[in-house]
Write a protein that holds these residues in place. Structure first.
Motif, PDB file in Angstrom:
ATOM      1  N   SER A 107       4.514   8.010  11.541  1.00 42.48           N
ATOM      2  CA  SER A 107       3.223   7.557  11.030  1.00 42.48           C
ATOM      3  C   SER A 107       2.445   8.683  10.365  1.00 42.48           C
ATOM      4  CB  SER A 107       2.387   6.924  12.145  1.00 42.48           C
ATOM      5  OG  SER A 107       2.163   7.849  13.165  1.00 42.48           O
ATOM      6  N   HIS A 108       2.998   9.909  10.411  1.00 44.28           N
ATOM      7  CA  HIS A 108       2.348  11.002   9.689  1.00 44.28           C
ATOM      8  C   HIS A 108       2.912  11.191   8.278  1.00 44.28           C
ATOM      9  CE1 HIS A 108       0.994  13.070  13.659  1.00 44.28           C
ATOM     10  NE2 HIS A 108       0.255  12.030  13.323  1.00 44.28           N
ATOM     11  N   LEU A 151       1.130  16.098  -2.388  1.00 43.36           N
ATOM     12  CA  LEU A 151       0.494  15.659  -3.637  1.00 43.36           C
ATOM     13  C   LEU A 151      -0.685  16.576  -3.975  1.00 43.36           C
ATOM     14  CD1 LEU A 151       1.026  13.142  -5.398  1.00 43.36           C
ATOM     15  CD2 LEU A 151      -0.842  12.025  -4.238  1.00 43.36           C
ATOM     16  N   LEU A 165       2.603   9.526   5.558  1.00 45.91           N
ATOM     17  CA  LEU A 165       1.617   9.378   4.489  1.00 45.91           C
ATOM     18  C   LEU A 165       0.762  10.639   4.366  1.00 45.91           C
ATOM     19  CD1 LEU A 165       1.209   6.972   2.686  1.00 45.91           C
ATOM     20  CD2 LEU A 165      -0.716   6.292   4.085  1.00 45.91           C
ATOM     21  N   LEU A 166       0.426  11.234   5.500  1.00 45.27           N
ATOM     22  CA  LEU A 166      -0.365  12.464   5.475  1.00 45.27           C
ATOM     23  C   LEU A 166       0.412  13.588   4.805  1.00 45.27           C
ATOM     24  CD1 LEU A 166      -1.930  12.443   9.034  1.00 45.27           C
ATOM     25  CD2 LEU A 166      -3.098  12.158   6.870  1.00 45.27           C
ATOM     26  N   THR A 172       2.853   1.791  -3.176  1.00 47.07           N
ATOM     27  CA  THR A 172       2.011   2.203  -4.303  1.00 47.07           C
ATOM     28  C   THR A 172       1.777   3.704  -4.231  1.00 47.07           C
ATOM     29  OG1 THR A 172       0.943   0.052  -4.245  1.00 47.07           O
ATOM     30  CG2 THR A 172      -0.162   1.770  -5.492  1.00 47.07           C
ATOM     31  N   ILE A 173       1.470   4.198  -3.033  1.00 42.68           N
ATOM     32  CA  ILE A 173       1.255   5.638  -2.880  1.00 42.68           C
ATOM     33  C   ILE A 173       2.537   6.398  -3.200  1.00 42.68           C
ATOM     34  CG2 ILE A 173       0.782   7.454  -1.199  1.00 42.68           C
ATOM     35  CD1 ILE A 173      -1.295   5.709   0.027  1.00 42.68           C
ATOM     36  N   PHE A 197       0.570  12.991   1.176  1.00 47.59           N
ATOM     37  CA  PHE A 197      -0.697  13.323   0.532  1.00 47.59           C
ATOM     38  C   PHE A 197      -0.896  14.830   0.437  1.00 47.59           C
ATOM     39  CE2 PHE A 197      -5.181  14.212   0.298  1.00 47.59           C
ATOM     40  CZ  PHE A 197      -5.500  13.448  -0.807  1.00 47.59           C
ATOM     41  N   ASN A 240       0.814  -1.223   0.000  1.00 49.74           N
ATOM     42  CA  ASN A 240       0.000   0.000   0.000  1.00 49.74           C
ATOM     43  C   ASN A 240       0.837   1.258   0.000  1.00 49.74           C
ATOM     44  OD1 ASN A 240      -2.651  -0.594  -0.120  1.00 49.74           O
ATOM     45  ND2 ASN A 240      -2.885  -0.948   2.067  1.00 49.74           N
TER      46      ASN A 240
END
Lengths: 333, 295
Positions: B269-270, B279, B272-273, B230-231, B276, B227
């Motif tokens: 753990s931030h 992005l 991904l935020l 992929t991001i 995003f 996952n």
């Protein structure tokens, strides 16, 4: 033939309405409630994916946003359920609006990625902030009345179905969306505003999903990031719509019923093999794409039409789609 | 806090170097087949686990397996591509949508398979390079460079150079570039889009799997790692501009920097935020990538 279809629908609707009077088994009612909910989620997903041709691989995010909005408003702001419920839909619609602004101007691939990444990011957000309860989730005050939730779900999904049926199959709005799906440049040339229409369809897809999430939260009384924001919700929506038939309302409903029935049976008898369910879901998507690209419903309807007019091949209908797919890489933005 | 910054930047560049390989292969596949492969992270994960088990069974260093894994997964990709090609060249429904849905389905299936086979544990692949590190002291600042990351970067550069050579100097590369430019015209000029597509997809799957082993040595492996990658792959490709290869290395380095800065300064753990958020801003301001040259 149209009358016959309406009659069948009326009979199904009536049967669903009187069912709780006949069936008193809580488990059966519970399964039915969730089944009805999945029909709603699948048709809402199909508005943007099937009718507009923009795949939202993060549909579950709207469901989770609705659920969490209700949970937070009821438990932390002490609002009554009826006041909190519309807020769930509105919150989902606002997130759709914010996410749609940059992504809906672009080609479908960007949208698919961005919505998927958004759903993962929102799940991570729910895991990491205080007011959602983090990984422990959130408990809502229990209101144990299976009949109430069955009827609430039925009315919400039935109402959604009726509104979408009118907008997509009877009003010009549905035709405009299909025009965008088949040839966006052509639609623009005809004077349509694709960005605005795509936005409307995305919000139309998010709003009922958020409301359904809210009802789900109050019904199940416990929500956590993996059950409401996890990828299973999105994945199941995709499989139901692709398997049932994209770009129709009955296809996703049929897909939802079949996949949900399969899931219920699978989890009842094979609860030790829940990961196998994931494999089957993925395989089912891939197999449907290869063998029944129009889905079960589309294949059935086409076969019926083909039997009525054996000489006329239905192939040319899909010509614009193939053309636009070939031309897509050269289109600038 | 400031004394950590050179270390964070170094780590980021070393990690970003590895992302270059995945992102270039991924971007190349998009250029030729015009389909976004949602299974990219799953190929990385499968490669990592293949390396993990080969290492466990034979006791040899995972770096020795890299060519074996490339050949193995090249074969897998070569076999699977015709199916994707069939979906994409279908006349029923909307082939482009179907292609996206198909790889999405593959990704779900692969994730399910991996979770069934490998469980939810996370591991790391031991290598002869994993222990070693050396210090550099530029301008009085001490920066530790783990050997494994340096070797990883060297590998990434080698792959990038080989791909560059393939694309620019060979007939095969000419065909690939022609296909990316105009599929029908390339077909008329005698480029076999089916076979070229299979080769490109095979190369992409092979490279992704190989890189998975490296990432397994440097970070960790787990059945759900797909996952995240992929991001990351999407992030790099969107930042570079879809289909614009020259922008990929810079976007990959930026991703490495973002990741390592979040690991050191904020909550990992931030990440991904943050990814995003970047992005989103890029899509809002410059939808065709940092350089405005995407399609």
């Amino acid at each position: 033939m149209k009358n016959r279809g309406a009659t069948i629908l009326a009979i199904i609707g009536a049967a669903l309405l009187i069912l709780p009077l006949v069936v008193h088994d809580t488990f059966v009612l519970r399964v039915l409630t969730e089944g009805v909910m999945w029909i709603g989620l699948a048709i809402a997903f199909d508005v943007i994916a099937g009718y507009t041709g923009y795949l939202n691989f993060g549909h579950g995010a709207f469901f989770g946003i609705g659920a969490y909005t209700i949970g937070i408003l009821m438990m932390q702001a002490n609002l009554p359920f009826w006041a909190a419920l519309p807020a769930g839909g509105v919150a989902a619609a606002i997130v759709a609006l914010i996410a749609g602004i940059p992504t809906l101007r672009l080609k479908g691939a960007y949208f698919a990625i961005a919505t998927w990444a958004l759903s993962r990011a929102i799940q991570q957000l729910a895991l990491n902030v205080e007011f959602t309860g983090g990984p422990d989730g959130m408990r809502l005050e229990a209101f144990l009345n299976p009949q109430f939730f069955y009827y609430l779900m039925l009315i919400t999904v039935g109402g959604t179905f009726a509104i979408l049926w009118y907008l997509l199959e009877r009003a010009p709005f549905g035709l405009k969306l299909k025009a965008i799906r088949e040839d966006e440049e052509g639609a623009k040339a005809l004077g349509l505003n694709p960005t605005k229409l795509k936005m409307q369809s995305f919000i139309l897809s998010a709003l009922p999903t958020g409301i359904l999430g809210g009802i789900y939260a109050y019904w199940i009384t416990f929500i956590d990031p993996s059950s409401t924001l996890g990828d299973l919700v999105s994945d199941q929506a995709v499989v139901m719509v692709v398997f049932g038939g994209m770009g129709t309302l009955f296809g996703p409903a049929l897909g939802a019923i079949l996949i949900f029935a399969f899931k219920t049976i699978f989890w009842a008898y094979l609860s030790d093999f829940q990961l196998l369910y994931l494999i089957i879901l993925g395989a089912l998507i891939a197999i449907s794409v290869i063998f029944i690209p129009n889905g079960l419903w589309g294949t059935m309807v086409k076969r019926k039409a083909g039997a009525a007019r054996p000489q006329q091949n239905a192939e040319p209908v899909s010509e614009p789609a193939a053309l636009s797919a070939v031309a897509a890489p050269e289109e600038g933005n | 806090m400031m004394e950590l910054l050179p270390q964070a930047l170094t780590d980021g560049i070393l990690l970003g170097g590895i992302y270059i390989t995945i992102a270039i292969a991924f971007s190349l596949t998009y250029g030729v087949m015009h389909v976004i492969d949602f299974a990219v992270g799953e190929w990385i994960m499968f490669g990592a686990f293949t390396g993990y088990y080969l290492n466990k069974w034979t006791g040899l260093d995972p770096f020795l397996f890299l060519p074996v894994i490339f050949v193995l997964y090249f074969g897998v990709g070569y076999v699977i591509q015709p199916v994707i090609h069939r979906v994409l060249s279908g006349t029923k429904g909307n082939p482009f949508l179907m292609g996206l849905v198909f790889t999405f389905g593959l990704a779900i299936m692969f994730r399910g398979l991996a979770l069934t086979a490998f469980g939810f544990y996370s591991n790391s692949i031991p290598s002869a390079f994993s222990e070693g590190s050396f210090n550099l002291e530029p301008l009085g600042l001490t920066v530790t460079i783990p050997t494994v990351r340096l070797v990883g970067l060297a590998y990434a550069l080698a792959i990038t150079l080989i791909l560059h050579y393939l694309l620019k100097k060979t007939n095969f590369g000419l065909g690939v570039r022609a296909l990316a430019q105009h599929k029908d015209a390339a077909g008329l000029m005698g480029v076999n889009s089916k076979r070229t597509g299979s080769y490109v997809y095979g190369i992409y799957v092979g490279i992704s799997a190989m890189t998975g082993v490296l990432l397994g040595c440097i970070l960790s492996i787990g059945a759900q790692m797909g996952n995240e990658y992929t991001i990351f792959a999407f992030f790099v490709v969107v930042l570079a501009g879809m289909g614009y290869l020259a922008g990929v290395p810079w976007a990959a380095l930026l991703l490495g920097l973002v990741q390592s800065i979040f690991m050191i300064y904020f909550n990992p753990s931030h990440t991904l935020l943050a990814v995003f958020a970047i992005l989103y801003i890029i899509l809002l301001i410059s939808p065709r990538g940092l350089f405005g040259k995407g399609v």
